[in-house]
Write an enzyme that holds these catalytic residues in place. Structure first.
Site, mmCIF file in Angstrom:
data_model
loop_
_atom_site.group_PDB
_atom_site.id
_atom_site.type_symbol
_atom_site.label_atom_id
_atom_site.label_comp_id
_atom_site.label_asym_id
_atom_site.label_seq_id
_atom_site.Cartn_x
_atom_site.Cartn_y
_atom_site.Cartn_z
ATOM 1 N N SER A 141 0.035 -8.621 11.364
ATOM 2 C CA SER A 141 0.078 -8.545 12.827
ATOM 3 C C SER A 141 -0.151 -7.103 13.240
ATOM 4 O O SER A 141 0.137 -6.183 12.469
ATOM 5 C CB SER A 141 1.455 -9.003 13.317
ATOM 6 N N TYR A 192 10.749 -8.644 12.326
ATOM 7 C CA TYR A 192 9.407 -9.239 12.312
ATOM 8 C C TYR A 192 8.353 -8.168 12.022
ATOM 9 O O TYR A 192 7.511 -8.344 11.144
ATOM 10 C CB TYR A 192 9.111 -9.926 13.654
HETATM 11 N N1 NAP Z 1 0.668 -15.684 18.094
HETATM 12 C C1 NAP Z 1 0.699 -14.397 17.985
HETATM 13 O O1 NAP Z 1 0.752 -13.681 19.016
HETATM 14 C C2 NAP Z 1 0.619 -13.729 16.630
HETATM 15 C C3 NAP Z 1 0.283 -12.363 16.590
HETATM 16 C C4 NAP Z 1 0.206 -11.746 15.348
HETATM 17 C C5 NAP Z 1 0.444 -12.450 14.198
HETATM 18 N N2 NAP Z 1 0.777 -13.769 14.265
HETATM 19 C C6 NAP Z 1 1.028 -14.483 13.014
HETATM 20 O O2 NAP Z 1 0.144 -15.563 12.917
HETATM 21 C C7 NAP Z 1 0.697 -16.556 12.055
HETATM 22 C C8 NAP Z 1 0.569 -17.906 12.721
HETATM 23 O O3 NAP Z 1 1.378 -17.928 13.880
HETATM 24 P P1 NAP Z 1 0.954 -18.661 15.224
HETATM 25 O O4 NAP Z 1 0.882 -17.630 16.267
HETATM 26 O O5 NAP Z 1 -0.196 -19.540 14.990
HETATM 27 O O6 NAP Z 1 2.300 -19.484 15.520
HETATM 28 P P2 NAP Z 1 2.635 -21.045 15.471
HETATM 29 O O7 NAP Z 1 1.769 -21.791 16.396
HETATM 30 O O8 NAP Z 1 4.115 -21.114 15.652
HETATM 31 O O9 NAP Z 1 2.251 -21.453 13.969
HETATM 32 C C9 NAP Z 1 3.063 -21.147 12.859
HETATM 33 C C10 NAP Z 1 2.713 -22.082 11.738
HETATM 34 O O10 NAP Z 1 3.505 -21.752 10.592
HETATM 35 C C11 NAP Z 1 4.117 -22.931 10.110
HETATM 36 N N3 NAP Z 1 5.368 -22.575 9.452
HETATM 37 C C12 NAP Z 1 6.369 -21.831 9.940
HETATM 38 N N4 NAP Z 1 7.356 -21.735 9.031
HETATM 39 C C13 NAP Z 1 6.934 -22.445 7.945
HETATM 40 C C14 NAP Z 1 7.520 -22.745 6.678
HETATM 41 N N5 NAP Z 1 8.740 -22.281 6.339
HETATM 42 N N6 NAP Z 1 6.829 -23.502 5.789
HETATM 43 C C15 NAP Z 1 5.602 -23.964 6.123
HETATM 44 N N7 NAP Z 1 5.001 -23.714 7.296
HETATM 45 C C16 NAP Z 1 5.679 -22.971 8.201
HETATM 46 C C17 NAP Z 1 4.297 -23.817 11.335
HETATM 47 O O11 NAP Z 1 4.302 -25.188 10.974
HETATM 48 P P3 NAP Z 1 5.577 -26.148 10.829
HETATM 49 O O12 NAP Z 1 6.530 -25.791 11.925
HETATM 50 O O13 NAP Z 1 4.974 -27.511 10.958
HETATM 51 O O14 NAP Z 1 6.105 -25.885 9.460
HETATM 52 C C18 NAP Z 1 3.002 -23.533 12.072
HETATM 53 O O15 NAP Z 1 1.961 -24.327 11.563
HETATM 54 C C19 NAP Z 1 2.133 -16.120 11.800
HETATM 55 O O16 NAP Z 1 2.220 -15.523 10.525
HETATM 56 C C20 NAP Z 1 2.399 -15.110 12.882
HETATM 57 O O17 NAP Z 1 3.378 -14.174 12.518
HETATM 58 C C21 NAP Z 1 0.858 -14.423 15.465
#
Ligand code: NAP
Length: 249
Positions: A132, A145
């Site tokens: 991130s 985080y």
């Molecule tokens: N959105 C942002 O602004 C942002 C910015 C920078 C980085 N990121 C990073 O991008 C990545 C994806 O996040 P997102 O923004 O797409 O959020 P999201 O929509 O909440 O997606 C997170 C995904 O991770 C899965 N997950 C969470 N804990 C898990 C576990 N213990 N085992 C297996 N799967 C798990 C969730 O699925 P289930 O709940 O079905 O398990 C979901 O598919 C993350 O690493 C996040 O830190 C996001």
């Protein structure tokens, strides 16, 4: 050719699955919510000539990561995307310790374990670890985080350097998004509605740059400018701004 994506049931992981399917990659999709994974599988297989395998799994356990690695060896995936992760906004002295430890297990230990297992077993390919922009700065009110993502970023860059020195056919790259509209905000307990890039746009850039072998992928002009200033200015100057931004959430 197979690509494996953790955290594929929503947000950036889900969007990257659609993007890779368009490029004819068969997929192994991993997450805890089976119904979401089944819907994504059906949607992808309906409009692409690829195979989609779903693995309902919590990657925050080392045993599960080992099981996932073992069970996917027959497919010889050439792309591994360690995307599963979550954040939590709040004061360090107030956030529940259990949530933080789960975050460390998901954001760090799972990424570490899967990277180790696949680096050792893959013949060639790419491991894309999702960090991130927050990993580039100690971020008040998101301390654990941002620290977890700093681990992912620095560890991946160092491993990639080792691999280049040994002329390995495996690359370890990182994706470093700024705010992306996903379920992240809801999971992170933010009051403010998430604003930012769409997951589809983020995924498009991520997959394009990953296939081009870019080591540190930062989607969007605004975040590239942010990264420039993060490199230029002292951390002690920027942290109070980061505090103000996080405090609004
Ligand atoms: N959105 C942002 O602004 C942002 C910015 C920078 C980085 N990121 C990073 O991008 C990545 C994806 O996040 P997102 O923004 O797409 O959020 P999201 O929509 O909440 O997606 C997170 C995904 O991770 C899965 N997950 C969470 N804990 C898990 C576990 N213990 N085992 C297996 N799967 C798990 C969730 O699925 P289930 O709940 O079905 O398990 C979901 O598919 C993350 O690493 C996040 O830190 C996001």
């Amino acid at each position: 050719m197979f690509a494996l994506i953790t955290g594929a049931s929503s947000g950036i992981g889900r969007a990257m699955a659609f993007e890779l399917a368009k490029k004819n990659y068969s997929l192994i999709l991993v997450a805890r919510r089976e119904s979401e994974l089944k819907q994504i599988k059906a949607k992808i297989e309906e409009s692409n000539k690829v195979e989609v395998i779903i693995k309902v799994m919590d990657v925050s356990s080392v045993k599960n990561c080992e099981k996932l690695h073992e069970e996917t060896q027959t497919y010889q995936p050439e792309i591994i995307i360690n995307n599963a992760g979550f954040g939590q906004v709040g004061r360090f002295d107030e956030i529940d310790l259990g949530i933080e430890l789960k975050m460390i297990e998901t954001n760090i230990i799972a990424v570490h374990t899967l990277t180790k297992l696949f680096v050792r077993s893959m013949k060639k390919g790419i491991i894309l670890n999702v960090a991130s922009i927050a990993g580039m700065l100690p971020t008040p009110l998101m301390a654990s985080y941002s620290a977890s993502k700093a681990y992912v970023l620095n560890f991946s860059r160092a491993i990639n350097c080792e691999l280049r020195k040994s002329r390995s056919p495996i690359k370890v790259l990182t994706l470093n998004p700024g705010p992306v509209v996903t379920e992240f905000g809801k999971v992170a307990n933010t009051k403010q509605k998430m604003q930012g890039m769409s997951a589809d746009k983020c995924a498009k850039i991520a997959i394009r740059d990953m296939l081009a072998g870019k080591k540190v992928i930062v989607p969007g002009v605004m975040m590239k400018i942010t990264r420039f200033f993060l490199k230029l200015l002292p951390v002690s100057w920027i942290m109070p701004f980061a505090y103000r931004i996080q405090n609004r959430k």
